[in-house]
Design an enzyme around this catalytic site. Structure first.
Site, PDB file in Angstrom:
ATOM      1  N   THR A  25       0.770  -1.205   0.068  1.00  0.00           N
ATOM      2  CA  THR A  25      -0.015  -0.003   0.007  1.00  0.00           C
ATOM      3  C   THR A  25       0.734   1.219   0.010  1.00  0.00           C
ATOM      4  OG1 THR A  25      -0.239  -0.164   2.274  1.00  0.00           O
ATOM      5  CG2 THR A  25      -2.100  -1.011   1.070  1.00  0.00           C
ATOM      6  N   GLY A  26       2.173   1.119  -0.041  1.00  0.00           N
ATOM      7  CA  GLY A  26       2.966   2.274  -0.013  1.00  0.00           C
ATOM      8  C   GLY A  26       2.867   3.086  -1.354  1.00  0.00           C
ATOM      9  N   GLU A 218      31.252  -4.507 -14.286  1.00  0.00           N
ATOM     10  CA  GLU A 218      32.241  -3.274 -13.647  1.00  0.00           C
ATOM     11  C   GLU A 218      33.140  -3.780 -12.800  1.00  0.00           C
ATOM     12  OE1 GLU A 218      29.188  -2.027 -10.187  1.00  0.00           O
ATOM     13  OE2 GLU A 218      28.821  -1.127 -11.981  1.00  0.00           O
ATOM     14  N   HIS A 261      28.341   2.703  -7.125  1.00  0.00           N
ATOM     15  CA  HIS A 261      27.896   1.207  -6.398  1.00  0.00           C
ATOM     16  C   HIS A 261      28.408   0.803  -5.136  1.00  0.00           C
ATOM     17  CE1 HIS A 261      25.881   0.289 -10.581  1.00  0.00           C
ATOM     18  NE2 HIS A 261      25.268   0.969  -9.744  1.00  0.00           N
TER      19      HIS A 261
END
Length: 648
Positions: A25-26, A218, A261
């Site tokens: 429900t967010g 990466e 990252h």
């Protein structure tokens, strides 16, 4: 005996997949679920703790257990905010949901280690993520995550990626080439990936619709190396194998830095981005230097595969290399600079502070160095084993340490690092005689305890053991997970050791704005502003490949806004070396015209004097480019990267 490896088939999502939303429900979950429902995803309901009712016309249950009993989900998308993400993953694992997708960023590393210890000892649940866009099957109209749906089209290319923005670029490129996609599976940019390249490959090579595979990696970890080994074996045992293309970001990443990252850093003994590229090329993977080239390149590879069509073609990768190779020259990685000593996303403390920690635990330290006798010992992360590990090398000589470094993984929270069996293996590899082993085990025990109790991500030491068995630590570099403090205020005493005054001002300023900035050394004159860590790394690499000199790496975040773009300009132009700025934005969730308005706002408010080149791709790219071009300001806007970087 069954294990986590037996859950790989859980990645085979499609029309049949019954999707549950945790945190249904967010606001974000609601918007995402509406999009996915309209696209065709079979969402069967959601969970909101302590609540039972209805949302978006679908049932809402008060617990995962109740939802599993009533709705029989095959997969769960986790949109629980903040610290609740970890508890939500634990609940999904405990209730044996076959596939869970966690898209949250900044999950504390040691929470993730605990999750992986749960996953490693079971055979029901598979994880995608965390810190990733998720997984999508275009043919089966099933999306778990926040991938930008307008770019996807039914096709024949599978994509596996660490970077979200680079995966979106690959999707857009293959769509423009008329190829389309089958699956897009995200590893995510965290240190520990729930699903890695090799596991994703096993789904894609078996998928009847997938004809070619794109790999986006990466710096950091060895997943790309394991991918190369798997591809080499696959090409050897398969008649007319599916072609692979790849891109590796971070060639120009300064040593010792985390590039946006959380997982974009190399532990001791790990390969650089340039080494990963060579290893992939050596097994026949076509490596490109920008994701724009994936579409046309894969089309050529697939045409070559179709025309060959005979057993044995491509077995050694030669056919792939002949078909298409776009890397004109591979520049050498930059060397370390003064700015490489700082850190973001994680906290490296000073050697004197690391020595203080060791001395408080009774470990002798000394500032002098006898390099001829030094050995390397560390506690860090084995990303392949998804566990902490001891890293050991009998030498600290840079020319030999990489080849001689070895990892010894152990179960998180266990006594394994100091067990007799582990000690015997580590001591043997370090070439330590029996009289030196008692001191060695004491050091390992203290480092392992410090690693867990203070939530470190790497504890490196250089040690010398005397003839009588005495041990001295002659060097130490300790790094701690900043997310533990940021998310839940854990480890406040460690965070208090940070000396902001000694750090690069632009990096501290960017951090306050929610961005990641790394000041690059040398004669850098081109400022960069990019949304997404992977794309930012690739942008720096591409500029250097074209003969440019980037002054910085900047990741504004995957959801860049007008405000963050303006702040980015202010921070980048505070470096007096910057003579021009390259803005590279791929709009997935970000709108191209919104970014363009942010750039125009920055010009007016900051009175910018330097020329700016703007690349806008993705959502509303045409509208964004038009706003820039019609502004009358000292700006140049375009979409394709090829042959345009010389504007910078």
């Amino acid at each position: 005996m069954r294990s986590y490896a037996d859950t790989i088939d859980n990645l085979k999502i499609g029309k049949h997949t019954r999707v549950l939303y945790q945190g249904f429900t967010g606001r974000q979950a609601t918007m995402n679920a509406q999009e996915s429902l309209e696209w065709g995803t079979n969402i069967v309901g959601g969970v909101k703790p302590g609540f039972e009712g209805e949302h978006l016309g679908l049932p809402v249950l008060p617990s995962v257990r109740a939802a599993v009993e009533k709705l029989k989900p095959d997969a769960s998308a986790i949109y629980v905010p903040g610290n609740g993400t970890v508890a939500a993953m634990e609940e999904a694992i405990e209730n044996e949901i076959p596939l869970i997708v966690a898209v949250a960023e900044h999950i504390p590393l040691h929470d993730t280690l605990r999750i992986h210890e749960m996953l490693r000892t079971q055979s029901k649940t598979r994880l995608v993520g965390a810190n990733c866009p998720g997984i999508i099957n275009v043919q089966g109209r099933c999306r778990l995550g926040f991938q930008p749906l307008p770019f996807f089209t039914d096709g024949n290319v599978g994509i596996v990626a660490k970077s979200g923005t680079l995966s979106y670029e690959a999707v857009a490129s293959t769509t423009r080439a008329g190829l389309g996609q089958t699956y897009c599976i995200s590893m995510g940019g965290d240190v520990l990936a729930g699903t890695n390249f090799v596991e994703a490959f096993q789904v894609l090579v078996e998928d009847e619709h997938t004809e070619g595979i794109i790999v986006i990696g990466e710096i950091g970890g060895s997943a790309e190396l394991r991918a190369a080994e798997w591809i080499e074996d696959y090409n050897r045992r398969t008649a007319n194998p599916k072609p692979f293309m790849a891109l590796i970001g971070g060639i120009q990443a300064p040593p010792g830095r985390i590039m946006g990252h959380a997982g974009a850093w190399a532990a001791p003994g790990e390969a650089t981005a340039a080494q990963k590229i060579k290893i992939l090329e050596d097994v026949g993977v076509t490596v490109v230097d920008h994701p724009e080239k994936f579409g046309s390149g894969m089309k050529r590879l697939l045409n070559g595969r179709s025309s060959a069509g005979s057993p044995g073609v491509g077995r050694n990768g030669a056919a792939q290399r002949r078909s298409y190779h776009t890397v004109r020259r591979r520049p050498k990685a930059v060397g370390p600079s003064r700015s490489a000593l700082g850190q973001r996303r994680t906290l490296y403390i000073k050697q004197s502070q690391a020595f203080d920690m060791l001395k408080a635990r009774g470990i002798p330290t000394v500032d002098s160095s006898s390099k001829d006798d030094q050995k390397f010992l560390a506690i860090s992360i084995d990303r392949e084993a998804r566990q902490p590990c001891i890293i050991a090398s009998p030498t600290t000589d840079p020319s030999r340490a990489f080849q001689l470094s070895r990892k010894f993984p152990f179960a998180y929270g266990s006594d394994a690092p100091t067990s007799p069996g582990m000690l015997e293996k580590v001591a043997s590899h370090l070439e330590i005689s029996p009289n030196g082993q008692p001191e060695l085990v004491r050091l390992i025990a203290e480092l392992a305890d410090l690693f867990v109790s203070k939530e470190a991500f790497v504890l490196q030491t250089k040690i010398v053991i005397g003839d009588g068995g005495s041990l001295q630590v002659q060097g130490a570099k300790f790094g701690f997970d900043d997310a533990a403090f940021r998310s839940s205020k854990r480890q406040a005493d460690i965070h208090a050791l940070r000396d902001v005054e000694s750090e690069v001002p632009e990096e501290v300023d960017a951090e306050k704005e929610g961005m990641i900035y790394v000041k690059l050394g040398g004669e850098g004159s081109i400022g960069t502003i990019v949304n997404g860590a992977g794309l930012a790394m690739n942008t720096v690499d591409a500029l250097v490949a074209q003969g440019g000199h980037p002054a910085n790496f900047m990741d504004t975040g995957g959801k860049a806004t007008s405000e963050t773009i303006k702040a980015g300009f202010r921070i980048v132009t505070s470096d007096p070396r910057v003579k021009c700025i390259f803005v590279n934005i791929f709009g997935g969730l970000t709108l191209g015209d919104m970014i363009a308005n942010g750039i125009l706002l920055a010009f007016r408010d900051l009175d910018l004097k330097v020329p700016v080149v703007v690349r806008i791709r993705g959502t509303r790219e045409t509208e964004g480019q038009r706003l820039i071009q019609e502004s009358g300001l000292k700006l140049d806007a375009f979409g394709r990267l090829s042959n345009r970087l010389d504007h910078s």
